[in-house]
Design a protein around this motif. Structure first.
Motif, mmCIF file in Angstrom:
data_model
loop_
_atom_site.group_PDB
_atom_site.id
_atom_site.type_symbol
_atom_site.label_atom_id
_atom_site.label_comp_id
_atom_site.label_asym_id
_atom_site.label_seq_id
_atom_site.Cartn_x
_atom_site.Cartn_y
_atom_site.Cartn_z
ATOM 1 N N TYR A 30 -7.463 10.555 15.267
ATOM 2 C CA TYR A 30 -7.646 9.537 14.226
ATOM 3 C C TYR A 30 -6.749 8.348 14.555
ATOM 4 O O TYR A 30 -5.551 8.507 14.800
ATOM 5 C CB TYR A 30 -7.280 10.124 12.858
ATOM 6 N N GLU A 31 -7.344 7.150 14.580
ATOM 7 C CA GLU A 31 -6.599 5.956 14.949
ATOM 8 C C GLU A 31 -6.936 4.813 13.992
ATOM 9 O O GLU A 31 -8.057 4.715 13.498
ATOM 10 C CB GLU A 31 -6.940 5.516 16.374
ATOM 11 N N VAL A 32 -5.938 3.947 13.773
ATOM 12 C CA VAL A 32 -6.142 2.773 12.920
ATOM 13 C C VAL A 32 -5.576 1.556 13.640
ATOM 14 O O VAL A 32 -4.466 1.587 14.162
ATOM 15 C CB VAL A 32 -5.453 2.938 11.557
ATOM 16 N N PHE A 33 -6.378 0.486 13.654
ATOM 17 C CA PHE A 33 -5.969 -0.781 14.246
ATOM 18 C C PHE A 33 -6.008 -1.863 13.170
ATOM 19 O O PHE A 33 -6.822 -1.796 12.235
ATOM 20 C CB PHE A 33 -6.913 -1.175 15.390
ATOM 21 N N SER A 34 -5.167 -2.878 13.306
ATOM 22 C CA SER A 34 -5.171 -3.979 12.349
ATOM 23 C C SER A 34 -5.202 -5.311 13.082
ATOM 24 O O SER A 34 -4.549 -5.491 14.125
ATOM 25 C CB SER A 34 -3.958 -3.907 11.424
ATOM 26 N N ILE A 35 -5.968 -6.261 12.517
ATOM 27 C CA ILE A 35 -6.062 -7.614 13.061
ATOM 28 C C ILE A 35 -6.149 -8.589 11.889
ATOM 29 O O ILE A 35 -6.309 -8.190 10.737
ATOM 30 C CB ILE A 35 -7.280 -7.788 13.995
ATOM 31 N N ASP A 36 -6.069 -9.867 12.185
ATOM 32 C CA ASP A 36 -6.149 -10.866 11.128
ATOM 33 C C ASP A 36 -7.587 -10.980 10.631
ATOM 34 O O ASP A 36 -8.544 -10.674 11.363
ATOM 35 C CB ASP A 36 -5.651 -12.208 11.636
ATOM 36 N N PRO A 37 -7.792 -11.417 9.386
ATOM 37 C CA PRO A 37 -9.134 -11.444 8.810
ATOM 38 C C PRO A 37 -10.136 -12.297 9.572
ATOM 39 O O PRO A 37 -11.311 -11.936 9.699
ATOM 40 C CB PRO A 37 -8.893 -12.002 7.396
ATOM 41 N N LEU A 201 -4.796 -6.249 -2.103
ATOM 42 C CA LEU A 201 -4.523 -7.675 -2.223
ATOM 43 C C LEU A 201 -3.079 -7.884 -2.674
ATOM 44 O O LEU A 201 -2.575 -7.190 -3.543
ATOM 45 C CB LEU A 201 -5.487 -8.314 -3.227
ATOM 46 N N GLY A 202 -2.432 -8.849 -2.055
ATOM 47 C CA GLY A 202 -1.045 -9.122 -2.402
ATOM 48 C C GLY A 202 -0.069 -8.125 -1.813
ATOM 49 O O GLY A 202 1.066 -8.016 -2.283
ATOM 50 N N SER A 203 -0.494 -7.383 -0.783
ATOM 51 C CA SER A 203 0.375 -6.374 -0.178
ATOM 52 C C SER A 203 1.680 -6.997 0.323
ATOM 53 O O SER A 203 1.686 -8.050 0.960
ATOM 54 C CB SER A 203 -0.347 -5.695 0.994
ATOM 55 N N LYS A 204 2.783 -6.320 0.018
ATOM 56 C CA LYS A 204 4.085 -6.747 0.513
ATOM 57 C C LYS A 204 4.427 -6.094 1.849
ATOM 58 O O LYS A 204 5.342 -6.530 2.544
ATOM 59 C CB LYS A 204 5.172 -6.416 -0.509
ATOM 60 N N VAL A 205 3.702 -5.031 2.192
ATOM 61 C CA VAL A 205 3.992 -4.286 3.422
ATOM 62 C C VAL A 205 3.132 -4.783 4.581
ATOM 63 O O VAL A 205 3.621 -4.985 5.695
ATOM 64 C CB VAL A 205 3.761 -2.780 3.202
ATOM 65 N N HIS A 206 1.838 -4.967 4.332
ATOM 66 C CA HIS A 206 0.913 -5.394 5.393
ATOM 67 C C HIS A 206 0.082 -6.586 4.896
ATOM 68 O O HIS A 206 -1.124 -6.459 4.685
ATOM 69 C CB HIS A 206 -0.011 -4.245 5.788
ATOM 70 N N PRO A 207 0.681 -7.742 4.680
ATOM 71 C CA PRO A 207 -0.074 -8.868 4.131
ATOM 72 C C PRO A 207 -1.067 -9.450 5.127
ATOM 73 O O PRO A 207 -0.788 -9.528 6.329
ATOM 74 C CB PRO A 207 1.027 -9.882 3.786
ATOM 75 N N ASN A 208 -2.241 -9.841 4.612
ATOM 76 C CA ASN A 208 -3.223 -10.598 5.380
ATOM 77 C C ASN A 208 -3.646 -9.885 6.660
ATOM 78 O O ASN A 208 -3.723 -10.480 7.733
ATOM 79 C CB ASN A 208 -2.667 -11.990 5.726
ATOM 80 N N ARG A 209 -3.950 -8.580 6.542
ATOM 81 C CA ARG A 209 -4.419 -7.817 7.701
ATOM 82 C C ARG A 209 -5.664 -7.018 7.310
ATOM 83 O O ARG A 209 -5.813 -6.573 6.174
ATOM 84 C CB ARG A 209 -3.346 -6.840 8.199
ATOM 85 N N ILE A 210 -6.559 -6.836 8.300
ATOM 86 C CA ILE A 210 -7.732 -5.979 8.148
ATOM 87 C C ILE A 210 -7.537 -4.750 9.033
ATOM 88 O O ILE A 210 -7.250 -4.879 10.226
ATOM 89 C CB ILE A 210 -9.033 -6.711 8.550
ATOM 90 N N TRP A 211 -7.672 -3.563 8.455
ATOM 91 C CA TRP A 211 -7.499 -2.311 9.183
ATOM 92 C C TRP A 211 -8.863 -1.685 9.472
ATOM 93 O O TRP A 211 -9.761 -1.696 8.619
ATOM 94 C CB TRP A 211 -6.688 -1.319 8.360
ATOM 95 N N PHE A 212 -9.013 -1.137 10.674
ATOM 96 C CA PHE A 212 -10.216 -0.399 11.054
ATOM 97 C C PHE A 212 -9.810 1.014 11.485
ATOM 98 O O PHE A 212 -8.939 1.185 12.341
ATOM 99 C CB PHE A 212 -10.953 -1.094 12.211
ATOM 100 N N ALA A 213 -10.457 2.014 10.882
ATOM 101 C CA ALA A 213 -10.143 3.415 11.172
ATOM 102 C C ALA A 213 -11.232 4.019 12.060
ATOM 103 O O ALA A 213 -12.436 3.869 11.780
ATOM 104 C CB ALA A 213 -10.021 4.213 9.881
#
Length: 221
Positions: A30-37, A201-213
Motif C-alpha cells: 500500500y502506497e500513498v503519493f502527494s502532489i499539488d492540486p 480543507l484547512g489542514s495544518k499538517v498537509h495543506p494544499n496537497r492531493i493524495w493518491f493511494a
C-alpha cells in the motif's frame, strides 16, 4: 497443496460459491503519493491507466516534485484478513475542574498579588494517531484478477486551540483523519489506484496537497 474456501459472491440474483484458491500467501503493498492540486488535476485529465499514472508519480518523487507519504507491506493468505498499525496513543483531557482561587506573588514592585483560578483536568480520552491498514485479498479461480478489500486510515494531530486560562493554559486536540474503504479488483503484480486520500480543507499538517493511494498485490511464492 491447495485449499478450498467457501466464498459467496452475489451479483443480482446469482450466487457464486466454491472459489478455489492456492494456499500460497500474498503480499499487499500500500502506497500513498502527494502532489499539488494543479499538477494532480492536469495528470488526471489525461485519463492515464493506473500503471502509467503510478510510474509518473514515482518519477515525480525521484525528481523531488512529489512526496511519498506512506509505504505499508503486509503478508496474508487468500481469503484472510490482516491488519497493520503504526500509531501513537494520544491521551488528552476533555473536562476541567476549576480549583479554589489562590494567589501568586506579583512582579517586583507589584502590589497586591494576582488572584488566579487554576484549572485541573479531571477526565481524559485516548485516541490513536498514525497509520492503520486492514486488507483481505481473495485469489479468484481461473482468473488473473485478485479481489482486494481494503480499509486505510491516516490520522494526524496538529496543535489544537488553547483553553484554560492565562496562568494554566490547556489545549484541546483537533485530529485530522483521511480514510478510504473499498473493494477493488486488480491483476497480480500491477499497481492500481484505490482513491484519493486528501487531507481535510484547512489542514495544518498537509495543506494544499492531493493524495493518491495505490495497492499492489503479488504472490509470495
Amino acid at each position: 497443496m491447495e485449499q478450498v474456501q467457501q466464498v459467496l459472491r452475489k451479483t443480482g440474483s446469482k450466487v457464486f460459491s466454491l472459489v478455489k484458491v492456492s494456499s500460497s500467501d500474498m503480499l499487499i503493498r500500500y502506497e500513498v503519493f502527494s502532489i499539488d492540486p494543479g499538477t494532480a488535476s492536469a495528470m488526471r485529465r489525461e485519463k492515464p491507466v493506473d500503471g502509467k499514472f503510478y510510474a509518473d508519480l514515482v518519477s515525480l518523487v525521484e525528481k523531488g516534485d512529489a512526496d511519498q507519504e506512506s509505504l505499508m507491506v503486509v503478508r496474508c493468505a487468500s481469503g484472510q484478513k490482516a491488519k497493520l498499525e503504526s500509531v501513537n496513543l494520544e491521551i488528552y483531557p476533555t473536562e476541567w475542574d476549576p480549583q479554589p482561587a489562590g494567589s501568586l506573588p506579583g512582579a517586583q514592585g507589584e502590589n497586591p498579588p494576582k488572584t488566579v483560578v487554576p484549572v485541573m483536568a479531571e477526565s481524559f480520552e485516548t485516541r490513536q494517531a498514525g497509520e492503520e491498514l486492514e486488507v483481505e485479498p481473495v485469489r479468484m479461480e481461473k482468473s488473473p484478477d485478485i479481489e482486494l478489500r481494503i480499509i486505510a486510515t491516516h490520522t494526524s494531530l496538529p496543535e489544537g486551540p488553547p483553553g484554560g486560562n492565562d496562568i494554566w493554559p490547556t489545549e484541546m486536540p483537533i485530529f485530522e483523519t483521511q480514510r478510504t474503504a473499498t473493494i477493488a479488483n486488480g491483476k497480480e503484480g500491477e499497481p492500481f489506484l484505490l482513491s484519493t486520500m486528501n487531507p481535510p480543507l484547512g489542514s495544518k499538517v498537509h495543506p494544499n496537497r492531493i493524495w493518491f493511494a495505490f495497492a499492489t498485490v503479488s504472490f509470495a511464492d
